[in-house]
Design a protein around this motif. Sequence first.
Motif, PDB file in Angstrom:
ATOM      1  N   ARG A  57       0.774  -1.175   0.197  1.00  0.00           N
ATOM      2  CA  ARG A  57       0.006  -0.081   0.011  1.00  0.00           C
ATOM      3  C   ARG A  57       0.742   1.269   0.178  1.00  0.00           C
ATOM      4  NH1 ARG A  57      -4.541  -2.557   4.267  1.00  0.00           N
ATOM      5  NH2 ARG A  57      -5.322  -4.107   2.553  1.00  0.00           N
ATOM      6  N   GLY A  58       0.411   2.520  -0.790  1.00  0.00           N
ATOM      7  CA  GLY A  58       1.237   3.522  -0.894  1.00  0.00           C
ATOM      8  C   GLY A  58       1.891   3.684  -1.909  1.00  0.00           C
ATOM      9  N   ARG A  59       1.795   2.567  -2.748  1.00  0.00           N
ATOM     10  CA  ARG A  59       2.561   2.590  -4.165  1.00  0.00           C
ATOM     11  C   ARG A  59       1.686   3.016  -5.348  1.00  0.00           C
ATOM     12  NH1 ARG A  59       6.743  -2.506  -3.196  1.00  0.00           N
ATOM     13  NH2 ARG A  59       7.353  -1.848  -1.037  1.00  0.00           N
ATOM     14  N   ARG A  60       0.532   3.270  -5.020  1.00  0.00           N
ATOM     15  CA  ARG A  60      -0.254   3.825  -6.287  1.00  0.00           C
ATOM     16  C   ARG A  60      -0.841   2.494  -7.087  1.00  0.00           C
ATOM     17  NH1 ARG A  60       0.657   8.363 -10.178  1.00  0.00           N
ATOM     18  NH2 ARG A  60      -1.663   8.379 -10.117  1.00  0.00           N
ATOM     19  N   LEU A  61      -0.708   1.279  -6.429  1.00  0.00           N
ATOM     20  CA  LEU A  61      -1.399   0.037  -7.160  1.00  0.00           C
ATOM     21  C   LEU A  61      -2.808   0.225  -7.384  1.00  0.00           C
ATOM     22  CD1 LEU A  61       0.745  -2.968  -5.697  1.00  0.00           C
ATOM     23  CD2 LEU A  61       1.072  -1.918  -8.008  1.00  0.00           C
ATOM     24  N   SER A  62      -3.454   0.702  -6.369  1.00  0.00           N
ATOM     25  CA  SER A  62      -4.988   0.857  -6.316  1.00  0.00           C
ATOM     26  C   SER A  62      -5.438   1.785  -7.508  1.00  0.00           C
ATOM     27  CB  SER A  62      -5.391   1.270  -5.089  1.00  0.00           C
ATOM     28  OG  SER A  62      -4.981   2.860  -4.603  1.00  0.00           O
ATOM     29  N   GLU A  63      -4.742   2.816  -7.703  1.00  0.00           N
ATOM     30  CA  GLU A  63      -5.006   3.938  -8.870  1.00  0.00           C
ATOM     31  C   GLU A  63      -4.706   3.267 -10.234  1.00  0.00           C
ATOM     32  OE1 GLU A  63      -3.293   4.655  -6.271  1.00  0.00           O
ATOM     33  OE2 GLU A  63      -3.256   6.747  -5.801  1.00  0.00           O
ATOM     34  N   LYS A  64      -3.453   2.742 -10.386  1.00  0.00           N
ATOM     35  CA  LYS A  64      -3.215   2.212 -11.766  1.00  0.00           C
ATOM     36  C   LYS A  64      -4.163   0.968 -11.896  1.00  0.00           C
ATOM     37  CE  LYS A  64       1.422   4.230 -12.000  1.00  0.00           C
ATOM     38  NZ  LYS A  64       2.605   3.714 -11.962  1.00  0.00           N
ATOM     39  N   GLY A  65      -4.389   0.119 -10.743  1.00  0.00           N
ATOM     40  CA  GLY A  65      -5.015  -1.052 -10.957  1.00  0.00           C
ATOM     41  C   GLY A  65      -6.702  -0.595 -11.209  1.00  0.00           C
ATOM     42  N   MET A  66      -7.079   0.251 -10.559  1.00  0.00           N
ATOM     43  CA  MET A  66      -8.394   0.614 -10.995  1.00  0.00           C
ATOM     44  C   MET A  66      -8.744   1.251 -12.504  1.00  0.00           C
ATOM     45  SD  MET A  66     -10.804  -0.208  -8.517  1.00  0.00           S
ATOM     46  CE  MET A  66     -12.082   1.156  -8.460  1.00  0.00           C
ATOM     47  N   ALA A  67      -7.720   1.794 -12.785  1.00  0.00           N
ATOM     48  CA  ALA A  67      -7.741   2.279 -14.426  1.00  0.00           C
ATOM     49  C   ALA A  67      -7.711   1.175 -15.233  1.00  0.00           C
ATOM     50  CB  ALA A  67      -6.416   3.313 -14.400  1.00  0.00           C
ATOM     51  N   ALA A  68      -7.160   0.000 -14.918  1.00  0.00           N
ATOM     52  CA  ALA A  68      -7.191  -1.275 -15.593  1.00  0.00           C
ATOM     53  C   ALA A  68      -8.472  -1.579 -15.622  1.00  0.00           C
ATOM     54  CB  ALA A  68      -6.107  -2.137 -15.262  1.00  0.00           C
ATOM     55  N   VAL A  69      -8.888  -2.095 -14.434  1.00  0.00           N
ATOM     56  CA  VAL A  69     -10.451  -2.409 -14.331  1.00  0.00           C
ATOM     57  C   VAL A  69     -11.139  -1.641 -14.991  1.00  0.00           C
ATOM     58  CG1 VAL A  69     -12.064  -3.147 -12.353  1.00  0.00           C
ATOM     59  CG2 VAL A  69      -9.865  -3.458 -12.078  1.00  0.00           C
ATOM     60  N   VAL A  70     -11.307  -0.420 -15.016  1.00  0.00           N
ATOM     61  CA  VAL A  70     -12.293   0.483 -15.822  1.00  0.00           C
ATOM     62  C   VAL A  70     -12.119   0.257 -17.224  1.00  0.00           C
ATOM     63  CG1 VAL A  70     -12.707   2.797 -16.593  1.00  0.00           C
ATOM     64  CG2 VAL A  70     -12.384   2.210 -14.024  1.00  0.00           C
ATOM     65  N   GLU A  71     -10.668   0.223 -17.758  1.00  0.00           N
ATOM     66  CA  GLU A  71     -10.640  -0.171 -19.290  1.00  0.00           C
ATOM     67  C   GLU A  71     -11.173  -1.323 -19.671  1.00  0.00           C
ATOM     68  OE1 GLU A  71      -6.607   0.603 -19.813  1.00  0.00           O
ATOM     69  OE2 GLU A  71      -6.758   2.551 -20.388  1.00  0.00           O
ATOM     70  N   HIS A  72     -10.875  -2.422 -18.764  1.00  0.00           N
ATOM     71  CA  HIS A  72     -11.434  -3.867 -19.175  1.00  0.00           C
ATOM     72  C   HIS A  72     -12.987  -3.815 -19.271  1.00  0.00           C
ATOM     73  CE1 HIS A  72      -7.677  -6.336 -19.369  1.00  0.00           C
ATOM     74  NE2 HIS A  72      -7.375  -5.665 -18.608  1.00  0.00           N
ATOM     75  N   THR A  73     -13.562  -3.192 -18.260  1.00  0.00           N
ATOM     76  CA  THR A  73     -14.852  -3.289 -18.073  1.00  0.00           C
ATOM     77  C   THR A  73     -15.841  -2.358 -19.074  1.00  0.00           C
ATOM     78  OG1 THR A  73     -14.803  -3.456 -15.711  1.00  0.00           O
ATOM     79  CG2 THR A  73     -16.899  -2.634 -16.359  1.00  0.00           C
ATOM     80  N   ARG A  74     -15.206  -1.236 -19.327  1.00  0.00           N
ATOM     81  CA  ARG A  74     -15.917  -0.274 -20.386  1.00  0.00           C
ATOM     82  C   ARG A  74     -15.868  -1.122 -21.785  1.00  0.00           C
ATOM     83  NH1 ARG A  74     -14.703   4.629 -21.683  1.00  0.00           N
ATOM     84  NH2 ARG A  74     -17.131   4.973 -22.011  1.00  0.00           N
ATOM     85  N   ARG A  75     -14.763  -1.663 -22.007  1.00  0.00           N
ATOM     86  CA  ARG A  75     -14.759  -2.377 -23.240  1.00  0.00           C
ATOM     87  C   ARG A  75     -15.695  -3.664 -23.385  1.00  0.00           C
ATOM     88  NH1 ARG A  75      -9.351  -3.601 -23.148  1.00  0.00           N
ATOM     89  NH2 ARG A  75      -9.657  -5.741 -22.404  1.00  0.00           N
ATOM     90  N   ASP A  76     -15.676  -4.244 -22.404  1.00  0.00           N
ATOM     91  CA  ASP A  76     -16.278  -5.546 -22.589  1.00  0.00           C
ATOM     92  C   ASP A  76     -17.356  -6.014 -21.888  1.00  0.00           C
ATOM     93  OD1 ASP A  76     -13.962  -6.360 -23.990  1.00  0.00           O
ATOM     94  OD2 ASP A  76     -12.880  -6.899 -21.982  1.00  0.00           O
ATOM     95  N   VAL A  77     -17.978  -5.069 -20.636  1.00  0.00           N
ATOM     96  CA  VAL A  77     -18.926  -5.453 -19.655  1.00  0.00           C
ATOM     97  C   VAL A  77     -19.798  -4.193 -20.025  1.00  0.00           C
ATOM     98  CG1 VAL A  77     -19.704  -6.005 -17.617  1.00  0.00           C
ATOM     99  CG2 VAL A  77     -17.573  -6.740 -18.415  1.00  0.00           C
ATOM    100  N   ALA A  78     -19.612  -3.199 -19.764  1.00  0.00           N
ATOM    101  CA  ALA A  78     -20.799  -1.785 -19.512  1.00  0.00           C
ATOM    102  C   ALA A  78     -20.144  -0.659 -19.733  1.00  0.00           C
ATOM    103  CB  ALA A  78     -21.374  -2.320 -18.170  1.00  0.00           C
ATOM    104  N   PRO A  79     -20.762   0.356 -20.275  1.00  0.00           N
ATOM    105  CA  PRO A  79     -20.035   1.562 -20.515  1.00  0.00           C
ATOM    106  C   PRO A  79     -19.811   2.382 -19.350  1.00  0.00           C
ATOM    107  CG  PRO A  79     -22.376   1.728 -21.374  1.00  0.00           C
ATOM    108  CD  PRO A  79     -22.337   0.094 -20.931  1.00  0.00           C
ATOM    109  N   VAL A  80     -20.645   2.164 -18.427  1.00  0.00           N
ATOM    110  CA  VAL A  80     -20.682   2.979 -17.189  1.00  0.00           C
ATOM    111  C   VAL A  80     -20.251   2.100 -15.997  1.00  0.00           C
ATOM    112  CG1 VAL A  80     -21.939   4.230 -15.465  1.00  0.00           C
ATOM    113  CG2 VAL A  80     -22.342   4.579 -17.764  1.00  0.00           C
ATOM    114  N   VAL A  81     -19.272   2.701 -15.202  1.00  0.00           N
ATOM    115  CA  VAL A  81     -18.531   2.069 -14.066  1.00  0.00           C
ATOM    116  C   VAL A  81     -18.814   2.589 -12.880  1.00  0.00           C
ATOM    117  CG1 VAL A  81     -16.315   0.708 -13.191  1.00  0.00           C
ATOM    118  CG2 VAL A  81     -16.729   1.104 -15.910  1.00  0.00           C
TER     119      VAL A  81
END
Length: 295
Positions: free
Chosen positions: A240-264
């Motif tokens: 924690r404190g290494r920005r894994l959550s920010e970059k990880g969430m950005a990745a989840v958003v990209e995967h989700t908006r591309r393959d699952v739903a337009p709104v996250v």
Amino acid sequence: MVLRRASLVDGRAAARVLDDADVRAALAVCALDPVGSVLAAARIEQAQTTGIRGAGGALWGFEVDGSLRAVCWAGANMVPVVPVDDGNLASRALDAFAERAKDHGRRCSSIVGPAPAVLALWERLRPTWPGAREVRDDQPSMVIDTRPRITSDPDVRRSRPDEFESVLPACIRMFTEEVGYSPASGPGGPYEARVRGLIAEGRSFVRTDRDGRVQFKAELGAVAGGVAQIQGVWVAPELRGRRLSEKGMAAVVEHTRRDVAPVVSLYVNDYNARALAAYRAVGFRQVGTYATVLF
């Protein structure tokens, strides 16, 4: 479809137990607030295939002049979906749902959803239901419907079925940190089945180290009406404190908006300043407020 009129209790309209023929009308109610209703709508959409009972709960409806105007999902979680633009209608619907809930008895582990409805329903139930363990009355409801503002972590990906034994402990640790007790129920238990199901459906995301240990994880806990709600965000404590959550969430958003739903979407406790800052850095914006009553 013509809906049956609700009965009266002490001169007031009562909530009706809905059946499978009412599912389409219930989803139309949810569609008025797709982000706020996603937890209920996900179960109701499932009922289109499995039937309401097969979706794991009951569905109550409040009608005005034969038209369904509010619904409440009553399962492991109770989720009221009521109008926010008509205070009188909302009050009458919540009165009706509270009476139905008193007769039904408390079988849920939480009441959750948009804060005005959840807190008003709890005020009506508090005198007769056992005391709540905790009331989280201010949980910003946030969404993103554009590309993330920051670069995503290329190592965040969907979990694989063969990684269940690694993903499950991370999920249990997250839940225990967040809620205060372990959800583990043994091999084949409901929580374990839930985690396994999310992996199988492509709704579990992880970043792992070379030894397969989970460093970051998140799930799409509810998907309905063009909205995917992220739940269970967790970073290994030593990282924690290494920005894994920010970059990880950005990745989840990209995967989700591309393959699952337009709104996250997601919701977060107001006192979790670190998480709020991380989500805002990704590009999430607040659109409302959730509340959760935990039992």
